[in-house]
Structure formats: C-alpha cells, structure tokens
Design a protein around this motif. Structure first.
Motif, short mmCIF file in Angstrom:
data_model
loop_
_atom_site.label_atom_id
_atom_site.label_comp_id
_atom_site.label_asym_id
_atom_site.label_seq_id
_atom_site.Cartn_x
_atom_site.Cartn_y
_atom_site.Cartn_z
N LEU A 106 0.82 -1.20 0.00
CA LEU A 106 0.00 0.00 0.00
C LEU A 106 0.86 1.26 0.00
CD1 LEU A 106 -2.79 -1.07 2.50
CD2 LEU A 106 -3.18 -0.25 0.15
N LEU A 107 1.86 1.31 0.87
CA LEU A 107 2.71 2.51 0.95
C LEU A 107 3.53 2.70 -0.32
CD1 LEU A 107 3.75 2.43 4.70
CD2 LEU A 107 2.37 4.18 3.54
N THR A 108 3.98 1.62 -0.92
CA THR A 108 4.71 1.72 -2.19
C THR A 108 3.80 2.31 -3.26
OG1 THR A 108 6.15 -0.12 -1.60
CG2 THR A 108 5.96 0.40 -3.94
N ALA A 109 2.56 1.89 -3.30
CA ALA A 109 1.60 2.42 -4.27
C ALA A 109 1.29 3.89 -3.97
CB ALA A 109 0.32 1.59 -4.26
N VAL A 110 1.20 4.26 -2.70
CA VAL A 110 0.97 5.65 -2.32
C VAL A 110 2.15 6.52 -2.77
CG1 VAL A 110 0.90 7.21 -0.32
CG2 VAL A 110 -0.63 5.25 -0.42
N ILE A 111 3.36 6.04 -2.57
CA ILE A 111 4.56 6.78 -2.98
C ILE A 111 4.54 6.99 -4.49
CG2 ILE A 111 7.08 6.64 -3.19
CD1 ILE A 111 6.96 5.26 -0.33
N ARG A 112 4.22 5.96 -5.23
CA ARG A 112 4.13 6.09 -6.71
C ARG A 112 3.07 7.11 -7.10
NH1 ARG A 112 3.74 0.00 -7.89
NH2 ARG A 112 5.85 -0.61 -7.44
N LEU A 119 4.12 15.50 -6.25
CA LEU A 119 4.41 15.83 -4.85
C LEU A 119 5.88 15.57 -4.55
CD1 LEU A 119 1.26 14.28 -3.14
CD2 LEU A 119 1.72 16.71 -3.52
N THR A 120 6.47 16.40 -3.71
CA THR A 120 7.89 16.25 -3.38
C THR A 120 8.12 15.70 -1.97
OG1 THR A 120 8.01 18.54 -2.64
CG2 THR A 120 8.59 18.10 -4.95
N GLU A 121 7.03 15.62 -1.18
CA GLU A 121 7.16 15.13 0.19
C GLU A 121 5.83 14.50 0.62
OE1 GLU A 121 9.22 16.97 4.01
OE2 GLU A 121 7.24 17.87 3.70
N ARG A 136 10.49 1.64 7.50
CA ARG A 136 11.07 0.73 6.51
C ARG A 136 11.00 1.30 5.09
NH1 ARG A 136 9.01 -3.13 10.13
NH2 ARG A 136 7.03 -3.32 9.04
N LEU A 137 10.09 2.23 4.87
CA LEU A 137 9.96 2.83 3.54
C LEU A 137 10.48 4.27 3.49
CD1 LEU A 137 6.62 1.20 2.50
CD2 LEU A 137 8.83 0.90 1.41
N GLY A 138 11.36 4.60 4.42
CA GLY A 138 12.08 5.86 4.33
C GLY A 138 11.46 7.05 5.04
N PHE A 139 10.37 6.86 5.76
CA PHE A 139 9.80 7.96 6.55
C PHE A 139 10.65 8.13 7.80
CE2 PHE A 139 6.28 6.96 3.86
CZ PHE A 139 5.44 8.07 3.83
N VAL A 140 10.81 9.36 8.24
CA VAL A 140 11.56 9.64 9.46
C VAL A 140 10.68 10.44 10.41
CG1 VAL A 140 13.84 9.54 8.38
CG2 VAL A 140 12.62 11.71 8.49
N VAL A 141 10.88 10.20 11.69
CA VAL A 141 10.14 10.93 12.72
C VAL A 141 10.68 12.35 12.78
CG1 VAL A 141 9.65 11.10 15.20
CG2 VAL A 141 9.65 8.86 14.08
N ARG A 162 8.59 11.92 4.52
CA ARG A 162 9.45 11.24 3.55
C ARG A 162 9.63 12.14 2.34
NH1 ARG A 162 10.23 8.05 -0.97
NH2 ARG A 162 11.36 6.12 -0.66
N ASN A 163 10.88 12.44 2.03
CA ASN A 163 11.20 13.23 0.86
C ASN A 163 11.07 12.33 -0.38
OD1 ASN A 163 12.55 14.62 -1.23
ND2 ASN A 163 13.82 15.71 0.25
N LEU A 164 10.43 12.85 -1.42
CA LEU A 164 10.24 12.06 -2.64
C LEU A 164 11.21 12.45 -3.75
CD1 LEU A 164 6.34 11.99 -2.79
CD2 LEU A 164 7.91 10.23 -1.92
#
Length: 165
Positions: A106-112, A119-121, A136-141, A162-164
């Motif tokens: 789901l998160l991979t599809a959202v990122i795509r 979107l850049t972030e 695990r998918l590159g988001f940081v607190v 998460r920066n895109l």
C-alpha cells in the motif's frame, strides 16, 4: 492498479460506496487488535470510536482522499489514504494478514501515486504500531506527539515525513 506479482495482494482504487463497509471493518479490527498491543484500552476505544456508525461520512472521506485498497483473493484486507497535499492520512491492514507485506504494498503504491502527482514530500501521523512500517519505507520521525488527542483521550503518535525527490 496491480503491484508486482511477488506482492501478496492486488492494489486498486477505492470503489464508492461498495468498499465503505469493508474498509471501515479493517479500520476497526486493526485498531482493536493490532494497535491494542501498544495502546491502553481507553486509548483504543477513543481511537476506534463506535463499532457501528453511519458510513456516509466514512465513504465521503475515502472518496475525497485518493484511497487505495488492498485485496487478497477478492477480499479487502487493507487501505491507505493520500490527500492532495501529501498527507498519508490512513494506512490500515487487517491483523489476519499483518506482517505479510500488505502495508508495504500500500505505501509503495501511495509513494508512486504521490510522485505521479508531482508531490515532493509525504507526511503522516503514525501510530506506535504503524511507525515501523513507515520507517522501513524511508519515513523519518520529525516530532513525537505524546499529547495527540482523540475524543478527549491522549493517543500518542509521531509526525513522520518522507522526501520524494
């Protein structure tokens, strides 16, 4: 849209109003079972809200966000919302398929989808139980939110980005 064959689910867009009940059930079950392992009972109840409700507002929220739905063998097992301003508003997976890559798909599809929109972030407010999947998918607190209030009860979460680029 389908994710690669190795992914254990199909990802598609939300179908209104047909998906309202199934996605609401995933939301309720994930909070009442998965999140219950890291939150107190009063926090779980405040967050989950009523077990049954008029789903018209729920359906409207899913339609207003770009909601993606995960299916396994035709059954809805998860969903994720992406708002126009880059907020990943909800990501929920049914506990019976937890740990099987559904949140990742789901998160991979959202990122795509976010990249396709230019979107850049991305940002989210992740629960304690969801934070590892986002990490695990590159988001940081960027901020802990111990005083996040839901229906008058503090339900801590973390703002993540998460920066895109």
């Amino acid at each position: 849209m389908s994710i690669e064959a190795r992914t254990p689910c199909d990802i598609r867009t939300y179908r209104s109003p047909d998906d309202a009940t199934a996605t609401f059930d995933v939301f309720q079950t994930a909070i009442r079972q998965t999140a219950a392992s890291v939150y107190e009972p009063d926090q779980v109840e405040a967050w989950a809200g009523p077990a049954r409700t008029d789903l018209s507002n729920w359906d409207t929220r899913r339609r207003e966000a770009a909601t993606l739905v995960a299916e396994v063998e035709g059954a809805v097992v998860g969903f994720a919302d992406l708002t126009s301003d880059g907020l990943v508003d909800m990501v929920f997976v049914h506990p019976r398929v937890g740990g099987k890559g559904i949140a990742r798909a789901l998160l991979t599809a959202v990122i795509r989808a976010a990249r396709a929109r230019g979107l850049t972030e991305l940002r989210t407010f992740a629960s304690r139980s969801a934070q590892p999947a986002f990490e695990r998918l590159g988001f940081v607190v960027v901020a802990d939110r111990p005083d996040n209030m839901v229906r008058g009860v503090a339900v801590p979460n973390a703002e993540m980005r998460r920066n895109l680029a």
